[in-house]
Write a protein that holds these residues in place. Sequence first.
Motif, PDB file in Angstrom:
ATOM      1  N   HIS A  37       3.024 -10.613   9.478  1.00  0.00           N
ATOM      2  CA  HIS A  37       2.657 -10.096  10.798  1.00  0.00           C
ATOM      3  C   HIS A  37       2.605 -11.226  11.831  1.00  0.00           C
ATOM      4  CE1 HIS A  37       0.984  -7.441  13.740  1.00  0.00           C
ATOM      5  NE2 HIS A  37      -0.171  -8.102  13.810  1.00  0.00           N
ATOM      6  N   SER A  38       2.022 -12.365  11.410  1.00  0.00           N
ATOM      7  CA  SER A  38       1.875 -13.468  12.368  1.00  0.00           C
ATOM      8  C   SER A  38       3.221 -14.086  12.739  1.00  0.00           C
ATOM      9  CB  SER A  38       0.936 -14.537  11.799  1.00  0.00           C
ATOM     10  OG  SER A  38       1.554 -15.141  10.682  1.00  0.00           O
ATOM     11  N   GLU A  39       4.211 -13.861  11.903  1.00  0.00           N
ATOM     12  CA  GLU A  39       5.551 -14.358  12.243  1.00  0.00           C
ATOM     13  C   GLU A  39       6.282 -13.433  13.203  1.00  0.00           C
ATOM     14  OE1 GLU A  39       8.044 -15.237   8.887  1.00  0.00           O
ATOM     15  OE2 GLU A  39       6.412 -16.347   7.902  1.00  0.00           O
ATOM     16  N   GLY A  40       5.618 -12.306  13.544  1.00  0.00           N
ATOM     17  CA  GLY A  40       6.231 -11.370  14.479  1.00  0.00           C
ATOM     18  C   GLY A  40       7.293 -10.474  13.865  1.00  0.00           C
ATOM     19  N   LYS A  41       7.246 -10.334  12.552  1.00  0.00           N
ATOM     20  CA  LYS A  41       8.219  -9.451  11.894  1.00  0.00           C
ATOM     21  C   LYS A  41       7.947  -7.994  12.267  1.00  0.00           C
ATOM     22  CE  LYS A  41      10.298 -12.537   9.197  1.00  0.00           C
ATOM     23  NZ  LYS A  41      11.679 -12.946   9.507  1.00  0.00           N
ATOM     24  N   ARG A  42       8.968  -7.163  12.052  1.00  0.00           N
ATOM     25  CA  ARG A  42       8.848  -5.747  12.419  1.00  0.00           C
ATOM     26  C   ARG A  42       8.130  -4.971  11.309  1.00  0.00           C
ATOM     27  NH1 ARG A  42      12.084  -3.894  16.364  1.00  0.00           N
ATOM     28  NH2 ARG A  42      12.538  -1.909  15.356  1.00  0.00           N
ATOM     29  N   ILE A  43       6.883  -4.604  11.574  1.00  0.00           N
ATOM     30  CA  ILE A  43       6.080  -3.890  10.577  1.00  0.00           C
ATOM     31  C   ILE A  43       5.736  -2.501  11.122  1.00  0.00           C
ATOM     32  CG2 ILE A  43       4.004  -3.942   9.142  1.00  0.00           C
ATOM     33  CD1 ILE A  43       3.896  -6.934   9.494  1.00  0.00           C
ATOM     34  N   PHE A  44       6.069  -1.488  10.342  1.00  0.00           N
ATOM     35  CA  PHE A  44       5.863  -0.111  10.799  1.00  0.00           C
ATOM     36  C   PHE A  44       4.936   0.643   9.865  1.00  0.00           C
ATOM     37  CE2 PHE A  44       9.536  -1.395  13.125  1.00  0.00           C
ATOM     38  CZ  PHE A  44       9.508  -0.657  14.300  1.00  0.00           C
ATOM     39  N   ALA A  45       4.324   1.668  10.440  1.00  0.00           N
ATOM     40  CA  ALA A  45       3.448   2.534   9.648  1.00  0.00           C
ATOM     41  C   ALA A  45       4.179   3.853   9.398  1.00  0.00           C
ATOM     42  CB  ALA A  45       2.145   2.779  10.383  1.00  0.00           C
ATOM     43  N   TYR A  46       4.271   4.243   8.136  1.00  0.00           N
ATOM     44  CA  TYR A  46       4.902   5.516   7.785  1.00  0.00           C
ATOM     45  C   TYR A  46       3.796   6.508   7.465  1.00  0.00           C
ATOM     46  CZ  TYR A  46       7.401   8.960   4.951  1.00  0.00           C
ATOM     47  OH  TYR A  46       7.901  10.126   4.435  1.00  0.00           O
ATOM     48  N   ASN A  47       3.800   7.601   8.229  1.00  0.00           N
ATOM     49  CA  ASN A  47       2.705   8.549   8.088  1.00  0.00           C
ATOM     50  C   ASN A  47       2.894   9.527   6.945  1.00  0.00           C
ATOM     51  OD1 ASN A  47       0.243   9.550   9.199  1.00  0.00           O
ATOM     52  ND2 ASN A  47       1.057   8.704  11.132  1.00  0.00           N
ATOM     53  N   PHE A  48       1.900   9.585   6.065  1.00  0.00           N
ATOM     54  CA  PHE A  48       1.947  10.514   4.940  1.00  0.00           C
ATOM     55  C   PHE A  48       0.851  11.555   5.149  1.00  0.00           C
ATOM     56  CE2 PHE A  48       0.430  11.706   0.662  1.00  0.00           C
ATOM     57  CZ  PHE A  48       1.602  12.216   0.135  1.00  0.00           C
ATOM     58  N   ASN A  49       1.226  12.847   4.977  1.00  0.00           N
ATOM     59  CA  ASN A  49       0.254  13.901   5.284  1.00  0.00           C
ATOM     60  C   ASN A  49      -0.254  14.653   4.068  1.00  0.00           C
ATOM     61  OD1 ASN A  49       0.555  13.520   8.086  1.00  0.00           O
ATOM     62  ND2 ASN A  49       2.519  14.600   7.958  1.00  0.00           N
ATOM     63  N   GLY A  50       0.286  14.345   2.914  1.00  0.00           N
ATOM     64  CA  GLY A  50      -0.063  15.164   1.741  1.00  0.00           C
ATOM     65  C   GLY A  50      -1.372  14.774   1.096  1.00  0.00           C
ATOM     66  N   TYR A  51      -1.558  15.339  -0.087  1.00  0.00           N
ATOM     67  CA  TYR A  51      -2.757  15.048  -0.874  1.00  0.00           C
ATOM     68  C   TYR A  51      -2.646  13.648  -1.464  1.00  0.00           C
ATOM     69  CZ  TYR A  51      -6.189  15.748  -4.641  1.00  0.00           C
ATOM     70  OH  TYR A  51      -7.247  15.648  -5.498  1.00  0.00           O
ATOM     71  N   TRP A  52      -3.686  12.864  -1.335  1.00  0.00           N
ATOM     72  CA  TRP A  52      -3.701  11.497  -1.880  1.00  0.00           C
ATOM     73  C   TRP A  52      -5.126  11.141  -2.244  1.00  0.00           C
ATOM     74  CZ3 TRP A  52      -6.115   6.886  -0.314  1.00  0.00           C
ATOM     75  CH2 TRP A  52      -5.614   5.698  -0.878  1.00  0.00           C
ATOM     76  N   ARG A  53      -5.346  10.727  -3.457  1.00  0.00           N
ATOM     77  CA  ARG A  53      -6.704  10.350  -3.858  1.00  0.00           C
ATOM     78  C   ARG A  53      -6.671   9.019  -4.598  1.00  0.00           C
ATOM     79  NH1 ARG A  53      -7.479  13.935  -1.038  1.00  0.00           N
ATOM     80  NH2 ARG A  53      -8.823  15.760  -1.219  1.00  0.00           N
ATOM     81  N   ASP A  54      -7.617   8.173  -4.234  1.00  0.00           N
ATOM     82  CA  ASP A  54      -7.847   6.970  -5.017  1.00  0.00           C
ATOM     83  C   ASP A  54      -8.840   7.389  -6.096  1.00  0.00           C
ATOM     84  OD1 ASP A  54      -8.041   3.620  -4.501  1.00  0.00           O
ATOM     85  OD2 ASP A  54      -9.504   4.587  -5.785  1.00  0.00           O
ATOM     86  N   VAL A  55      -8.522   7.098  -7.357  1.00  0.00           N
ATOM     87  CA  VAL A  55      -9.435   7.537  -8.422  1.00  0.00           C
ATOM     88  C   VAL A  55     -10.089   6.323  -9.081  1.00  0.00           C
ATOM     89  CG1 VAL A  55      -8.425   9.791  -8.868  1.00  0.00           C
ATOM     90  CG2 VAL A  55      -7.442   7.790  -9.960  1.00  0.00           C
ATOM     91  N   GLY A  56     -10.567   5.428  -8.240  1.00  0.00           N
ATOM     92  CA  GLY A  56     -11.097   4.162  -8.742  1.00  0.00           C
ATOM     93  C   GLY A  56     -12.532   4.212  -9.235  1.00  0.00           C
ATOM     94  N   THR A  57     -13.246   5.283  -8.929  1.00  0.00           N
ATOM     95  CA  THR A  57     -14.639   5.361  -9.407  1.00  0.00           C
ATOM     96  C   THR A  57     -14.783   6.634 -10.235  1.00  0.00           C
ATOM     97  OG1 THR A  57     -15.367   6.655  -7.517  1.00  0.00           O
ATOM     98  CG2 THR A  57     -15.501   4.262  -7.299  1.00  0.00           C
ATOM     99  N   ILE A  58     -15.834   6.675 -11.034  1.00  0.00           N
ATOM    100  CA  ILE A  58     -16.069   7.856 -11.870  1.00  0.00           C
ATOM    101  C   ILE A  58     -16.162   9.113 -11.000  1.00  0.00           C
ATOM    102  CG2 ILE A  58     -17.812   8.985 -13.317  1.00  0.00           C
ATOM    103  CD1 ILE A  58     -16.216   7.025 -14.923  1.00  0.00           C
TER     104      ILE A  58
END
Lengths: 374, 371
Positions: free
Chosen positions: A227-248
Amino acid sequence: MNTECVAMLLAGGQGSRLKALTLNNAKPAVLFGGKYRIIDFPLSNCMNSGINVVGVLTQYRPYILNNYISDGSAWALDKVNAGVRILPPYMSQKGGRWYNGTADAITQNIDFIDQFNPEYVLILSGDHIYKMDYSKMIDFHKERAADLTIAVMDVPWEEASRFGVVCTNSEQRITEFQEKPAEPKSNQASMGIYVFSWPVLRKALIEDAENPDSENDFGNNVIPAIHSEGKRIFAYNFNGYWRDVGTIQSYYDANMDLLDDACEFDLNDTSFRIFSNNTSRHPQFVGETGKVTDSLICDGCVIFGEVDHSIISHDITIGKNTVIKNSIIHTGAQIEDGAHLENCIVGSKGVVSADTKIAAMDSDNPSEIHVING
Amino acid sequence: MQNTIGYILNIDGENTDLNELLQHRSVSTLPFGGRYRLLDFTMSNLVNSGVNHIGVVGSYKYSSLIDHLGTGKEWSLSRKTQNLSILAGASGVRYGDNIKVSVRDLFYNIPFLSKGSNVKDVIICSPNLVTSFDFSTAHRIHRTNNADITMIFKKVHPDFNANDNDVFVEFEKFRVSKLYHQTGETAEHVFADMMIIKRDVLIDLVKKANELGEWDLMDVIHDNMDTLRVFGAPHTGYLSRVNDMKRFFEANMDLLNYDVMNELFMGENPVYTKIKDNHPTHYSNDAEVTKSIVGSGCQIQAKIKNSVLFRDSIIGNGTDIDSCIIMQKANIGDNVTLKYVIMDKDCHIRDNTSLIGTKENPIIISKGRSI
């Protein structure tokens, strides 16, 4: 050998917050939804996105995971000159060491990626439950002539401070990163899924490895450096179901979502299937005294008791006069006659002896989830 | 059993009352027990006994067989050391179902039978045997007796209901002395449709029989009983030889007896079958399932008892299913009543339909029908 996109799946984490479920097993190999393992989701997504080369970076307790991935044929990854490769840390002339951070795991495998001479590298992690066609994200990356594309999703504002969030301009180009900010400027949270143009990533990894102050982490080091080098970084929007299952709790909740008809996440949908490494097992047998309601049951089970609102994995025997409610039972467990379980997770090959009672009313906190070691 | 190859017969089954279920398949690939095809038992028994090379004779309706067996991977038969051959039957020969072991098919497949210089024995078996059987004891008996042929037999209950296809075995001083069809005498030992035969003897018999125009190897064995060393080896476990609708129905229902289920599927030797990627079966709040076998990928809102339900079936609300065999991908609507129904794959039953057969005459619904 030219491959447009190589996927690298970070599967080395212990997932210590899953406690007993990861004692002998890496987090990506933890069972989910009865028959699946968490890694089925990114691997099936690769398959459904037409990605044929997947490197799986392993480190912690890899046996179950390695055995499960096998030759990759379960996800159609047994292709000639492509397929799934398990990549543990290794020795070279300069010595060898463990993977030290997410970026370091990829750095140590630059040669692996170079073999395929890809244009893009997709970085995935093995701890999320979701269905996503990565090819759409790669198309987005190409259209924007991006150097890096990060999948993001909108989270409720009050939860945004738990995530790494990104601020974007009107063209979805990322202008600012905030890691777990106290006062978030955006509610677009990073999902930990990245598409890099390989030359950009390759250079950034080498530079990162040479920096002694770096923690060799994508989120904290490599991406901010790009990012600090000024490269082209984009955000791709995801709308579906997504869960992090990192905790019990989050693991339990995401499992129970599968029993909720109102939940959009449908694993019965054959147009985008989640595949898994199945073995031959006999069909489920419900005995005369068995009663099953509002539950998912897998092959190889024998049920003589009462099961309600639960997820029952493979090869499980549930004895007579048992009650299983709001619980998740992992493969090979044995629930002996007269046992009563509520809000429990029973680990693989766990044995619940006869007449054991673990139920909400016995606890100070009725919604507490009891984990019984396998 | 390094020196033994397996040869699995084809049964077209068109002259039996199974015919309605056999429009697109032969008896080998008749769906059975919630997720299997009949052939899976014989294939698994051979593989579990250590037989590394197996030939399966295909029917002229071969697509179902090829689709099911594929490369043999599920049976570990797609390796350099273990393999599966799908064999052609003798072309243009349609034979009656009372021919047990077709001489023409064997003659045509002599090149397969001749493969491997160290092969000593061939295990010939039918594809329609619901049983868990380990050939190693029988094989030891075969070698110890220096037998040319060892026939696996099962002692049957006095009220065993024989049909035309059953062959009985009579012994004299432990040697098989006679093969016969049931003629009202006390038929004690039924041939289990499995035999071990010396390869050289087999090829020799087949060549001679073909020259003489014989059709059934069983007749050839019977006629040469005095010169051949034919012995028997007992099978003591569960065995159903599915060669008509009655036995097909009964064998499915036998699985609802936990002891049978346990013997067939939960012992040391698994029954392998083609693997599908299905979601676990979902039981809704209204589901009431008792004494039944259920495949994966089903969605059940109904009352089901004494039934065998195959993979990927959807059963609606208020529906009542009793004593039925419902094959793969059924779509059964709401408020349907089914009793004694055998339903082939891909059938659709509309809401409020009622179909009631009897134990003796179950209603058969052929593949893909909509009612």
